[in-house]
Design a protein around this motif. Sequence first.
Motif, PDB file in Angstrom:
ATOM      1  N   ARG A   1       0.735   9.214  -7.463  1.00 27.30           N
ATOM      2  CA  ARG A   1       1.561  10.760  -7.870  1.00 27.30           C
ATOM      3  C   ARG A   1       2.569  10.801  -8.629  1.00 27.30           C
ATOM      4  NH1 ARG A   1      -0.624  15.327  -5.368  1.00 27.30           N
ATOM      5  NH2 ARG A   1       0.862  16.663  -6.315  1.00 27.30           N
ATOM      6  N   GLY A   2       3.262   9.516  -8.899  1.00 22.83           N
ATOM      7  CA  GLY A   2       4.653   9.539  -9.311  1.00 22.83           C
ATOM      8  C   GLY A   2       5.455   9.976  -8.595  1.00 22.83           C
ATOM      9  N   GLY A   3       6.924   9.983  -8.794  1.00 22.76           N
ATOM     10  CA  GLY A   3       7.783  10.620  -7.983  1.00 22.76           C
ATOM     11  C   GLY A   3       8.243   9.292  -6.834  1.00 22.76           C
ATOM     12  N   ASN A   4       8.536   9.830  -5.618  1.00 26.55           N
ATOM     13  CA  ASN A   4       9.040   8.853  -4.659  1.00 26.55           C
ATOM     14  C   ASN A   4       8.570   9.486  -3.271  1.00 26.55           C
ATOM     15  OD1 ASN A   4      10.506   6.780  -3.723  1.00 26.55           O
ATOM     16  ND2 ASN A   4      12.144   8.182  -3.065  1.00 26.55           N
ATOM     17  N   VAL A   5       7.325   9.873  -3.060  1.00 22.71           N
ATOM     18  CA  VAL A   5       6.542  10.158  -2.040  1.00 22.71           C
ATOM     19  C   VAL A   5       5.387   9.380  -1.745  1.00 22.71           C
ATOM     20  CG1 VAL A   5       5.650  12.109  -0.408  1.00 22.71           C
ATOM     21  CG2 VAL A   5       7.609  12.569  -1.959  1.00 22.71           C
ATOM     22  N   PRO A   6       5.269   8.330  -0.873  1.00 24.26           N
ATOM     23  CA  PRO A   6       6.302   8.354   0.319  1.00 24.26           C
ATOM     24  C   PRO A   6       7.376   7.579  -0.245  1.00 24.26           C
ATOM     25  CG  PRO A   6       4.268   7.037   0.734  1.00 24.26           C
ATOM     26  CD  PRO A   6       4.039   7.837  -0.548  1.00 24.26           C
ATOM     27  N   ASP A   7       8.455   7.513   0.326  1.00 28.58           N
ATOM     28  CA  ASP A   7       9.721   6.817   0.007  1.00 28.58           C
ATOM     29  C   ASP A   7       9.650   5.438   0.716  1.00 28.58           C
ATOM     30  OD1 ASP A   7      12.572   5.803  -0.046  1.00 28.58           O
ATOM     31  OD2 ASP A   7      13.244   7.570   0.067  1.00 28.58           O
TER      32      ASP A   7
ATOM     33  N   LYS B   1       0.686  -1.202  -0.029  1.00 28.44           N
ATOM     34  CA  LYS B   1      -0.060   0.111  -0.064  1.00 28.44           C
ATOM     35  C   LYS B   1       0.772   1.264  -0.006  1.00 28.44           C
ATOM     36  CE  LYS B   1      -4.036  -1.569  -0.213  1.00 28.44           C
ATOM     37  NZ  LYS B   1      -3.881  -2.880  -0.590  1.00 28.44           N
ATOM     38  N   ILE B   2       2.186   0.984   0.590  1.00 32.65           N
ATOM     39  CA  ILE B   2       3.295   2.198   0.640  1.00 32.65           C
ATOM     40  C   ILE B   2       3.410   2.480  -0.860  1.00 32.65           C
ATOM     41  CG2 ILE B   2       4.930   3.183   1.282  1.00 32.65           C
ATOM     42  CD1 ILE B   2       3.124   3.194   3.245  1.00 32.65           C
ATOM     43  N   ALA B   3       3.705   1.525  -1.647  1.00 30.69           N
ATOM     44  CA  ALA B   3       3.986   1.649  -2.961  1.00 30.69           C
ATOM     45  C   ALA B   3       2.745   2.183  -3.911  1.00 30.69           C
ATOM     46  CB  ALA B   3       4.344   0.212  -3.518  1.00 30.69           C
ATOM     47  N   THR B   4       1.683   1.756  -3.466  1.00 38.79           N
ATOM     48  CA  THR B   4       0.357   2.190  -4.205  1.00 38.79           C
ATOM     49  C   THR B   4       0.149   3.786  -4.123  1.00 38.79           C
ATOM     50  OG1 THR B   4      -0.795  -0.059  -3.969  1.00 38.79           O
ATOM     51  CG2 THR B   4      -2.157   2.011  -4.334  1.00 38.79           C
ATOM     52  N   LEU B   5       0.500   4.238  -2.949  1.00 35.54           N
ATOM     53  CA  LEU B   5       0.283   5.393  -2.597  1.00 35.54           C
ATOM     54  C   LEU B   5       1.489   6.334  -3.492  1.00 35.54           C
ATOM     55  CD1 LEU B   5      -1.020   7.854  -1.041  1.00 35.54           C
ATOM     56  CD2 LEU B   5       0.478   7.344   0.926  1.00 35.54           C
ATOM     57  N   ARG B   6       2.556   5.879  -3.343  1.00 35.28           N
ATOM     58  CA  ARG B   6       3.584   6.440  -4.202  1.00 35.28           C
ATOM     59  C   ARG B   6       3.398   6.605  -5.425  1.00 35.28           C
ATOM     60  NH1 ARG B   6       8.545   2.779  -5.085  1.00 35.28           N
ATOM     61  NH2 ARG B   6       6.863   1.801  -6.163  1.00 35.28           N
ATOM     62  N   ASN B   7       2.867   5.351  -6.241  1.00 45.07           N
ATOM     63  CA  ASN B   7       2.654   5.553  -7.574  1.00 45.07           C
ATOM     64  C   ASN B   7       1.456   6.366  -8.199  1.00 45.07           C
ATOM     65  OD1 ASN B   7       4.690   3.328  -7.415  1.00 45.07           O
ATOM     66  ND2 ASN B   7       3.366   1.822  -7.728  1.00 45.07           N
TER      67      ASN B   7
END
Length: 237
Positions: free
Chosen positions: A18-24, A10-16
Amino acid sequence: MTKLSVNVNKIATLRNARGGNVPDLLQVAKDIERFGGQGITVHPRPDERHIRYQDTKDLKKIVTTEFNIEGNPNPKFVDLVLSVKPEQVTLVPDAVDAITSNAGWDTIKHADFLKDVIATFKKAGIRTSIFVDPSTDMVEGAKATNTDRIELYTESYAKEYPTNKEKAIKPFIEAAIKANELGLGINAGHDLSLDNVEYFHKNIPGLLEVSIGHALICESIYLGLENVINMYLNKLK
């Protein structure tokens, strides 16, 4: 104590989103370990809609606890696991278009396939686990594949827990007893949460590890990641 492995999909889902690396993702994994998490789980899928294959390789470099990779053992997945060499691989029969895992293996029907895949991973020194429904027949079938562990698929438990927790957990107790008799290690996961994990932990003999992602991340939105991880650890003592 049953170990807590945190699924970071789910951390990766959130990052993806918006693009970029947030959250790391890598920093979150480090923080989970710093807060007391005893493992990191990822479940990469062929479309890489959350965990990317490169994420898996990058995590291997920084995870200091147990690293567990879940997935359907298609050739690309097998190659990934053999290149990363996590401490554990969990075989899950999810379809390519599955939103999330929705069934355990038929360990009897797919016995030959599972034996071959497990032999490949064990030859590389990787502990193996098979995702199974709470059925003594499926547990016995898992034993025949030479897997080290099973992971009990706990969606049915989570759904029935609010109305009849004794009935909900009964097949899981039976499956766990059979696994213990056969010398199989026991993991569990899917829809476990702060509401239901303690009862499960206290009633499943020999429960070694739970893998929790979606609920833990959702609970952390309100309560904070560090706080939630420690709440889980207290319930798993």
